[in-house]
Design a protein around this motif. Structure first.
Motif, mmCIF file in Angstrom:
data_model
loop_
_atom_site.group_PDB
_atom_site.id
_atom_site.type_symbol
_atom_site.label_atom_id
_atom_site.label_comp_id
_atom_site.label_asym_id
_atom_site.label_seq_id
_atom_site.Cartn_x
_atom_site.Cartn_y
_atom_site.Cartn_z
ATOM 1 N N SER A 46 40.750 19.905 26.886
ATOM 2 C CA SER A 46 40.616 20.205 28.313
ATOM 3 C C SER A 46 41.115 21.615 28.590
ATOM 4 C CB SER A 46 41.394 19.189 29.151
ATOM 5 O OG SER A 46 40.932 17.874 28.934
ATOM 6 N N PRO A 47 40.407 22.609 28.098
ATOM 7 C CA PRO A 47 40.901 23.985 28.218
ATOM 8 C C PRO A 47 40.617 24.614 29.572
ATOM 9 C CG PRO A 47 38.805 23.989 27.089
ATOM 10 C CD PRO A 47 39.164 22.540 27.310
ATOM 11 N N CYS A 48 41.350 25.656 29.826
ATOM 12 C CA CYS A 48 41.074 26.563 30.922
ATOM 13 C C CYS A 48 40.224 27.698 30.364
ATOM 14 C CB CYS A 48 42.393 27.097 31.472
ATOM 15 S SG CYS A 48 42.258 28.368 32.726
ATOM 16 N N MET A 49 39.206 28.097 31.106
ATOM 17 C CA MET A 49 38.349 29.183 30.682
ATOM 18 C C MET A 49 38.281 30.240 31.774
ATOM 19 S SD MET A 49 37.269 28.238 27.670
ATOM 20 C CE MET A 49 36.008 29.497 27.449
ATOM 21 N N GLY A 50 38.078 31.482 31.363
ATOM 22 C CA GLY A 50 38.009 32.521 32.363
ATOM 23 C C GLY A 50 37.222 33.735 31.921
ATOM 24 N N TRP A 51 36.863 34.533 32.904
ATOM 25 C CA TRP A 51 36.228 35.828 32.680
ATOM 26 C C TRP A 51 37.154 36.926 33.178
ATOM 27 C CZ3 TRP A 51 31.937 36.691 29.900
ATOM 28 C CH2 TRP A 51 31.047 35.633 29.708
ATOM 29 N N PHE A 52 37.253 37.977 32.409
ATOM 30 C CA PHE A 52 38.091 39.120 32.726
ATOM 31 C C PHE A 52 37.305 40.377 32.397
ATOM 32 C CE2 PHE A 52 40.493 35.436 31.615
ATOM 33 C CZ PHE A 52 41.451 35.346 32.623
ATOM 34 N N ARG A 53 37.635 41.469 33.041
ATOM 35 C CA ARG A 53 36.892 42.695 32.795
ATOM 36 C C ARG A 53 37.821 43.891 32.745
ATOM 37 N NH1 ARG A 53 33.702 43.204 38.636
ATOM 38 N NH2 ARG A 53 35.517 43.902 39.879
ATOM 39 N N GLN A 54 37.337 44.941 32.089
ATOM 40 C CA GLN A 54 38.133 46.142 31.946
ATOM 41 C C GLN A 54 37.225 47.361 31.996
ATOM 42 O OE1 GLN A 54 40.431 46.416 28.301
ATOM 43 N NE2 GLN A 54 41.963 47.693 29.324
ATOM 44 N N ALA A 55 37.491 48.230 32.952
ATOM 45 C CA ALA A 55 36.775 49.491 33.053
ATOM 46 C C ALA A 55 37.492 50.530 32.195
ATOM 47 C CB ALA A 55 36.708 49.946 34.499
ATOM 48 N N PRO A 56 36.771 51.555 31.738
ATOM 49 C CA PRO A 56 37.409 52.594 30.935
ATOM 50 C C PRO A 56 38.593 53.222 31.655
ATOM 51 C CG PRO A 56 35.035 52.810 30.816
ATOM 52 C CD PRO A 56 35.317 51.789 31.878
ATOM 53 N N GLY A 57 39.711 53.315 30.957
ATOM 54 C CA GLY A 57 40.896 53.919 31.527
ATOM 55 C C GLY A 57 41.663 53.044 32.496
ATOM 56 N N GLN A 58 41.226 51.813 32.675
ATOM 57 C CA GLN A 58 41.890 50.911 33.602
ATOM 58 C C GLN A 58 42.419 49.675 32.885
ATOM 59 O OE1 GLN A 58 39.570 49.971 37.079
ATOM 60 N NE2 GLN A 58 38.743 52.043 37.245
ATOM 61 N N ALA A 59 43.345 49.012 33.526
ATOM 62 C CA ALA A 59 43.872 47.775 32.975
ATOM 63 C C ALA A 59 42.856 46.657 33.115
ATOM 64 C CB ALA A 59 45.169 47.404 33.692
ATOM 65 N N ARG A 60 42.960 45.687 32.241
ATOM 66 C CA ARG A 60 42.106 44.516 32.332
ATOM 67 C C ARG A 60 42.447 43.743 33.601
ATOM 68 N NH1 ARG A 60 43.059 41.342 27.346
ATOM 69 N NH2 ARG A 60 44.765 40.421 28.552
ATOM 70 N N GLU A 61 41.430 43.239 34.288
ATOM 71 C CA GLU A 61 41.653 42.508 35.517
ATOM 72 C C GLU A 61 40.934 41.170 35.492
ATOM 73 O OE1 GLU A 61 40.165 44.718 38.828
ATOM 74 O OE2 GLU A 61 38.080 44.631 38.168
ATOM 75 N N GLY A 62 41.454 40.257 36.268
ATOM 76 C CA GLY A 62 40.848 38.945 36.352
ATOM 77 C C GLY A 62 39.575 38.966 37.167
ATOM 78 N N VAL A 63 38.651 38.104 36.804
ATOM 79 C CA VAL A 63 37.394 37.947 37.523
ATOM 80 C C VAL A 63 37.293 36.541 38.102
ATOM 81 C CG1 VAL A 63 34.881 37.949 37.351
ATOM 82 C CG2 VAL A 63 36.214 39.684 36.137
ATOM 83 N N ALA A 64 37.307 35.552 37.220
ATOM 84 C CA ALA A 64 37.186 34.169 37.653
ATOM 85 C C ALA A 64 37.755 33.253 36.587
ATOM 86 C CB ALA A 64 35.722 33.810 37.923
ATOM 87 N N VAL A 65 38.322 32.148 37.018
ATOM 88 C CA VAL A 65 38.917 31.185 36.103
ATOM 89 C C VAL A 65 38.477 29.779 36.500
ATOM 90 C CG1 VAL A 65 41.070 30.273 35.135
ATOM 91 C CG2 VAL A 65 40.910 32.693 35.766
ATOM 92 N N ILE A 66 38.228 28.953 35.507
ATOM 93 C CA ILE A 66 37.807 27.574 35.750
ATOM 94 C C ILE A 66 38.571 26.627 34.844
ATOM 95 C CG2 ILE A 66 35.874 27.791 34.117
ATOM 96 C CD1 ILE A 66 34.280 25.892 35.990
ATOM 97 N N ASP A 67 39.056 25.540 35.407
ATOM 98 C CA ASP A 67 39.738 24.529 34.618
ATOM 99 C C ASP A 67 38.712 23.508 34.122
ATOM 100 O OD1 ASP A 67 42.771 22.501 35.151
ATOM 101 O OD2 ASP A 67 41.862 23.328 33.350
ATOM 102 N N SER A 68 39.154 22.647 33.238
ATOM 103 C CA SER A 68 38.254 21.666 32.650
ATOM 104 C C SER A 68 37.694 20.683 33.670
ATOM 105 C CB SER A 68 38.953 20.910 31.525
ATOM 106 O OG SER A 68 40.120 20.255 31.991
ATOM 107 N N ASP A 69 38.394 20.502 34.786
ATOM 108 C CA ASP A 69 37.898 19.599 35.823
ATOM 109 C C ASP A 69 36.923 20.284 36.775
ATOM 110 O OD1 ASP A 69 40.796 19.557 38.114
ATOM 111 O OD2 ASP A 69 39.541 21.182 37.379
ATOM 112 N N GLY A 70 36.637 21.567 36.535
ATOM 113 C CA GLY A 70 35.697 22.303 37.350
ATOM 114 C C GLY A 70 36.307 23.113 38.476
ATOM 115 N N SER A 71 37.598 23.013 38.667
ATOM 116 C CA SER A 71 38.258 23.788 39.709
ATOM 117 C C SER A 71 38.211 25.268 39.376
ATOM 118 C CB SER A 71 39.709 23.342 39.864
ATOM 119 O OG SER A 71 39.788 21.974 40.223
ATOM 120 N N THR A 72 37.920 26.090 40.371
ATOM 121 C CA THR A 72 37.740 27.521 40.138
ATOM 122 C C THR A 72 38.594 28.368 41.063
ATOM 123 O OG1 THR A 72 35.870 27.637 41.676
ATOM 124 C CG2 THR A 72 35.365 27.197 39.362
#
Length: 130
Positions: free
Chosen positions: A31-57
């Motif tokens: 029952s993992p948590c999954m997510g998307w993250f992004r990083q622009a050149p020269g910038q820190a990685r930032e969160g985009v979206a996260v979803i738990d195994s039960d579908g909560s986002t």
């Protein structure tokens, strides 16, 4: 061995759309948590979206209303549907997996740019032309 691989990046005009996919295999947590993250050149990685195994986002403010995270467990695939792409959406997009995430943890993961996730893909590049 856990494997995550992202697909679907590319060069798109402002206002366009993309769907990214992340194929996951070998993750031990049922029952993992999954997510998307992004990083622009020269910038820190930032969160985009996260979803738990039960579908909560949970979504980061800049992408609310334009991005949609979903998962197809029969295909072991995580998706990120993106609409109305903006230049600031440019960057390397990564998918990641970790332990089950409640609302508090989802917010924390977004704020930390994914720190706390234990498995990562190598990314897919999204470039938005203006």
């Amino acid at each position: 061995q856990v494997q995550l691989a992202e697909y679907g990046g590319g060069s798109v005009q402002t206002g366009g759309a993309l769907t990214l996919a992340c194929v996951v295999s070998g993750y031990a947590d049922s029952s993992p948590c999954m997510g998307w993250f992004r990083q622009a050149p020269g910038q820190a990685r930032e969160g985009v979206a996260v979803i738990d195994s039960d579908g909560s986002t949970t979504y980061a403010d800049p992408v609310k209303g334009r991005f949609a995270i979903s998962q197809d467990n029969t295909k072991n695939t995580l998706y990120l549907k993106i609409d109305t792409l903006q230049p600031e959406d440019t960057g390397m997009y990564y998918c990641a997996a970790g332990p089950s995430c409640n609302s508090r943890r989802r917010w924390a993961l977004l704020k930390r740019g994914g720190t706390g996730m234990d498995s990562w893909g190598t990314g897919t590049l999204v470039n938005i032309s203006s």
